[in-house]
Design an enzyme around this catalytic site. Structure first.
Site, mmCIF file in Angstrom:
data_model
loop_
_atom_site.group_PDB
_atom_site.id
_atom_site.type_symbol
_atom_site.label_atom_id
_atom_site.label_comp_id
_atom_site.label_asym_id
_atom_site.label_seq_id
_atom_site.Cartn_x
_atom_site.Cartn_y
_atom_site.Cartn_z
ATOM 1 N N GLU A 1 44.347 61.597 69.190
ATOM 2 C CA GLU A 1 44.293 60.831 70.436
ATOM 3 C C GLU A 1 45.353 59.736 70.438
ATOM 4 O O GLU A 1 46.119 59.577 71.400
ATOM 5 C CB GLU A 1 42.918 60.197 70.601
ATOM 6 C CG GLU A 1 42.808 59.241 71.790
ATOM 7 C CD GLU A 1 41.549 58.400 71.734
ATOM 8 O OE1 GLU A 1 40.507 58.887 72.210
ATOM 9 O OE2 GLU A 1 41.593 57.272 71.205
ATOM 10 N N ASP B 1 41.024 66.755 74.254
ATOM 11 C CA ASP B 1 41.692 65.801 75.142
ATOM 12 C C ASP B 1 43.073 65.453 74.623
ATOM 13 O O ASP B 1 44.042 65.383 75.388
ATOM 14 C CB ASP B 1 40.846 64.546 75.339
ATOM 15 C CG ASP B 1 40.607 63.759 74.053
ATOM 16 O OD1 ASP B 1 40.532 64.380 72.973
ATOM 17 O OD2 ASP B 1 40.481 62.523 74.141
#
Length: 377
Positions: A64, A125
């Site tokens: 991330e 993500d």
């Protein structure tokens, strides 16, 4: 014969060679016009491109953090920094070949004091943000090698991180492993920013991206009965249910749902609908209260107060709805980059602030088809 890792590494080096002067400059020498981003780079980015979460005792790095850093380097038009972040990510999280291997989500110090991958499960993500940064970096800087790696990443996401839910259609798993058990599929709504899905639909017309965008809206509609998104939700027996592990709480993950909604192009057909579905924070702020740190999404009741990262994340959300006075109030209560430099690094709050205040300052926009429109371009 060269193996695939060698070929991907070679493609990356060729992409860097397209900007020979930038490619060898240290980040501190690069001309940048984004002081807030420079604060995070100076405090938390290693010399070789590792984004360090100094708010954690183990000084971890995550996919991330790498994906967000790559995006901000692109917004700041810093190709040298982009290349360094990408190279560290490829070498340390993806076995030297991100076109064939989605990056591990967690890297850090193990129990024996050594450094390396601690959990090799990818995070979906981050995979989407990395693919987006590569596709758009390649397009904006005219570096096709980057676009090829981004396209290869999308193909991997399609293969191992998207499932077809009976009665709904395509949905993004949070990662390839560990999120489907006993007929229940766990989902993280904040992993699904619509601007990215729009871009993927434009570059991969045969993919599931347009349907995934529509299903994201259905997920939010069904899991946010009081206008507050949950951190996690689940699908079972043809419908969305409360996540069996995390419950109905909306907090540090969910705050990104409102941020992504504010970043979406006003011309997108889901723009207004998404804001209406996620009306909880707007009503809370209109009532004079601060955004809660934690919300019971089933009852709409909250507790605590979100920190400055929460306030920054809500600025685009408010501006998208014409709430300039409320947005200005939140902005006036954000620390300046000078204050951030004096304070201890706060990885997540700083990342949210870069997204939120960076957008409010006009440093970037997303077109209706998801294309990145940085101010420098």
């Amino acid at each position: 014969m060269a193996n695939s890792a060698d070929l991907t590494r070679r493609a990356l080096l060729q992409a860097m060679a397209a900007v020979p002067f930038l490619g060898v400059l240290p980040a501190a020498c690069a001309d940048t016009g984004w002081p807030e981003w420079r604060v995070l780079v100076d405090s938390s980015l290693s010399a070789d491109g590792r984004m360090i979460d100094r708010s954690q005792d183990d000084l971890r790095s995550t996919s991330e953090g790498q994906s967000y850093a790559l995006f901000f380097a692109l917004v700041d038009n810093d190709q040298a920094l982009f290349d360094r972040i990408l190279a560290w990510t490829v070498d340390n999280l993806a076995d030297g070949d991100m076109g064939k291997r989605l990056p591990a989500w967690l890297w850090g110090r193990d129990s024996k004091g050594g450094w390396g991958v601690l959990d090799d499960n990818p995070a979906a993500d981050s995979d989407l943000w990395l693919a987006y940064g590569l596709l758009e970096g390649g397009r904006l800087w005219r570096r096709p090698a980057l676009e090829r790696i981004g396209a290869d990443m999308l193909a991997q996401v399609r293969r191992v991180e998207i499932v077809d839910l009976p009665g709904l259609g395509p949905m993004l798993l949070p990662g390839p492993h560990g999120f489907v058990e006993d007929g229940t599929t766990r989902i993280n709504p904040s992993y699904l920013p619509l601007p990215l899905l729009r871009r993927f639909a434009a570059v991969d017309g045969r993919g599931p991206w347009a349907a995934l965008a529509a299903n994201t809206m259905e997920l939010l509609r069904r899991s946010a009965p009081h206008g507050f998104a949950p951190d996690w939700a689940a699908w079972r027996a043809g419908g969305f249910i409360t996540d069996p592990v995390k419950g109905a709480v909306g907090s540090y993950d969910a705050i990104r749902c409102y941020l992504w909604a504010g970043l979406l192009s006003p011309r997108d057909p889901l723009f207004r609908t998404q804001l209406q579905v996620l009306s909880g924070p707007l009503q809370r702020l209109r009532g004079g209260g601060p955004m809660w740190e934690k919300v019971d999404t089933g009852s709409g009741a909250g507790s605590g107060e979100g920190g400055y990262g929460f306030r920054a994340a809500l600025v685009p959300y408010l501006l998208a709805q014409g709430e300039r006075t409320l947005a200005q109030t939140l902005q006036s209560n954000l620390p300046t980059h000078e204050q951030q430099r004096r304070d201890a690094p706060a990885y997540y709050a700083q990342m949210l602030t870069l997204f939120g205040r960076g957008w409010a300052e006009g440093r970037y926009r997303f077109a209706v088809d998801g294309r990145l429109r940085p101010r420098w371009h």
